[in-house]
Design a protein around this motif. Structure first.
Motif, mmCIF file in Angstrom:
data_model
loop_
_atom_site.group_PDB
_atom_site.id
_atom_site.type_symbol
_atom_site.label_atom_id
_atom_site.label_comp_id
_atom_site.label_asym_id
_atom_site.label_seq_id
_atom_site.Cartn_x
_atom_site.Cartn_y
_atom_site.Cartn_z
ATOM 1 N N ALA A 263 -6.156 2.347 -3.654
ATOM 2 C CA ALA A 263 -5.367 3.538 -3.336
ATOM 3 C C ALA A 263 -5.163 3.674 -1.834
ATOM 4 O O ALA A 263 -4.098 4.110 -1.371
ATOM 5 N N GLU B 18 -2.358 1.325 -1.045
ATOM 6 C CA GLU B 18 -1.084 1.781 -1.613
ATOM 7 C C GLU B 18 -0.499 2.957 -0.844
ATOM 8 O O GLU B 18 0.735 3.118 -0.793
ATOM 9 N N LEU B 19 -1.358 3.790 -0.254
ATOM 10 C CA LEU B 19 -0.865 4.975 0.435
ATOM 11 C C LEU B 19 0.089 4.618 1.565
ATOM 12 O O LEU B 19 1.123 5.258 1.747
ATOM 13 N N LEU C 52 2.004 2.077 1.767
ATOM 14 C CA LEU C 52 3.270 1.648 1.173
ATOM 15 C C LEU C 52 4.057 2.840 0.643
ATOM 16 O O LEU C 52 5.291 2.876 0.728
ATOM 17 N N LEU C 53 3.343 3.826 0.105
ATOM 18 C CA LEU C 53 4.000 5.050 -0.359
ATOM 19 C C LEU C 53 4.700 5.747 0.799
ATOM 20 O O LEU C 53 5.866 6.163 0.684
ATOM 21 N N LEU C 54 4.011 5.869 1.925
ATOM 22 C CA LEU C 54 4.589 6.536 3.098
ATOM 23 C C LEU C 54 5.760 5.746 3.667
ATOM 24 O O LEU C 54 6.645 6.311 4.302
ATOM 25 N N GLN C 55 5.760 4.449 3.421
ATOM 26 C CA GLN C 55 6.862 3.604 3.879
ATOM 27 C C GLN C 55 8.045 3.646 2.918
ATOM 28 O O GLN C 55 9.101 3.092 3.204
ATOM 29 N N GLY C 56 7.863 4.292 1.760
ATOM 30 C CA GLY C 56 8.946 4.414 0.799
ATOM 31 C C GLY C 56 9.078 3.268 -0.162
ATOM 32 O O GLY C 56 10.126 3.107 -0.810
ATOM 33 N N PRO D 229 8.872 1.421 -3.566
ATOM 34 C CA PRO D 229 8.866 1.898 -4.959
ATOM 35 C C PRO D 229 7.522 1.681 -5.633
ATOM 36 O O PRO D 229 6.810 0.706 -5.340
ATOM 37 N N ARG D 230 7.173 2.574 -6.532
ATOM 38 C CA ARG D 230 5.865 2.546 -7.173
ATOM 39 C C ARG D 230 5.583 1.213 -7.849
ATOM 40 O O ARG D 230 4.460 0.691 -7.792
ATOM 41 N N ARG E 12 4.396 -1.188 -5.221
ATOM 42 C CA ARG E 12 3.223 -0.840 -4.410
ATOM 43 C C ARG E 12 1.960 -1.516 -4.916
ATOM 44 O O ARG E 12 1.191 -2.092 -4.145
ATOM 45 N N ARG E 13 1.712 -1.439 -6.228
ATOM 46 C CA ARG E 13 0.495 -2.018 -6.785
ATOM 47 C C ARG E 13 0.462 -3.529 -6.563
ATOM 48 O O ARG E 13 -0.572 -4.089 -6.172
#
Length: 233
Positions: free
Chosen positions: A87, A90-91, A93-97, A99-100, A103-104
């Motif tokens: 996690a 992944e965070l 990558l989430l902040l970078q936009g 896609p879900r 990310r994994r």
């Protein structure tokens, strides 16, 4: 000549009445491996933060490539959230936009890259210092930065962990990632850098190739530093 990714022009940083960086000029070019050396308090960490844009400049300017240059930083003591290691990766990558669905996959690939795939579900805060440093490198690497900034990346690590982290840094650099790092370990500087900046009291007193730094004429202050004879101030 390789393109300039980050440039500081006459950059000064002040914290209250203290000048932490004074009139620094620095051009970081693609593919370089630059080491910042100097005594504690010489301005190495401040210079890294100024290059990243994490501290405001009191004077001068910071220019970042063509606007698309990606910069990531790994701090001396990486901050890990009270979440799984996966996690934490992944965070970013989430902040970078990202896609879900991607990310994994990218996070797991980065952990595999640094030898931590088996630890993906563990709480990141219970990992050893060496594992956390490798995890921080994975978190930075997965963002695909053009420039990787490292603040004393192997400080307080045991010899085995140091070798592991150095190996990762060398591998990233070999693949074309530009590296700007601070280090007190002169052996590490010899192994990883191709350019060395010596700082004292917030000023850059020497900016030379690694070969020149360890074998050529230097300003008196830098020569004393190499000999371990820098006086207390």
């Amino acid at each position: 000549m390789s393109p300039t990714l980050i440039e500081l022009r006459s950059a000064s940083v002040r914290f209250g009445a203290k000048t932490a960086l004074a009139g620094v000029d620095l051009a970081v070019r693609r593919g370089e491996r630059i080491a910042l050396v100097g005594a504690n308090g010489s301005g190495k960490s401040t210079l890294l933060r100024a290059a990243h844009g994490l501290v405001p400049l009191a004077e001068g300017e910071r220019i970042v490539g063509d606007g698309s240059t990606r910069v990531a930083m790994v701090f001396q003591r990486p901050f890990m959230l009270r979440l799984s290691l996966l996690a934490n990766i992944e965070l970013g990558l989430l902040l970078q936009g990202v896609p879900r669905a991607l990310r994994r996959e990218r996070a797991l690939h980065s952990l595999q890259r640094v030898g931590l795939a088996a630890e993906a579900r563990r709480n990141a805060r219970v990992l050893s210092a060496g594992q956390q440093q490798r995890a921080a490198l994975a978190r930075a690497w997965t963002l695909a930065p053009d420039v990787l900034l490292l603040d004393e990346p192997t400080a307080s690590l045991d010899p085995t962990a140091k070798r592991e982290v150095e190996s990762l840094i060398a591998e990233f650099a070999a693949q074309g990632m530009t590296v700007l790092m601070s280090s007190h370990n002169l052996g590490q500087v010899k192994r990883l850098a191709n350019r060395v900046l010596y700082l004292e009291h917030g000023r850059v007193l020497a900016d030379v190739s690694t070969e020149e730094f360890f074998g050529g004429p230097l300003p008196a202050e830098a020569a004393l530093f190499l000999k371990g004879e820098l006086p207390w101030t």
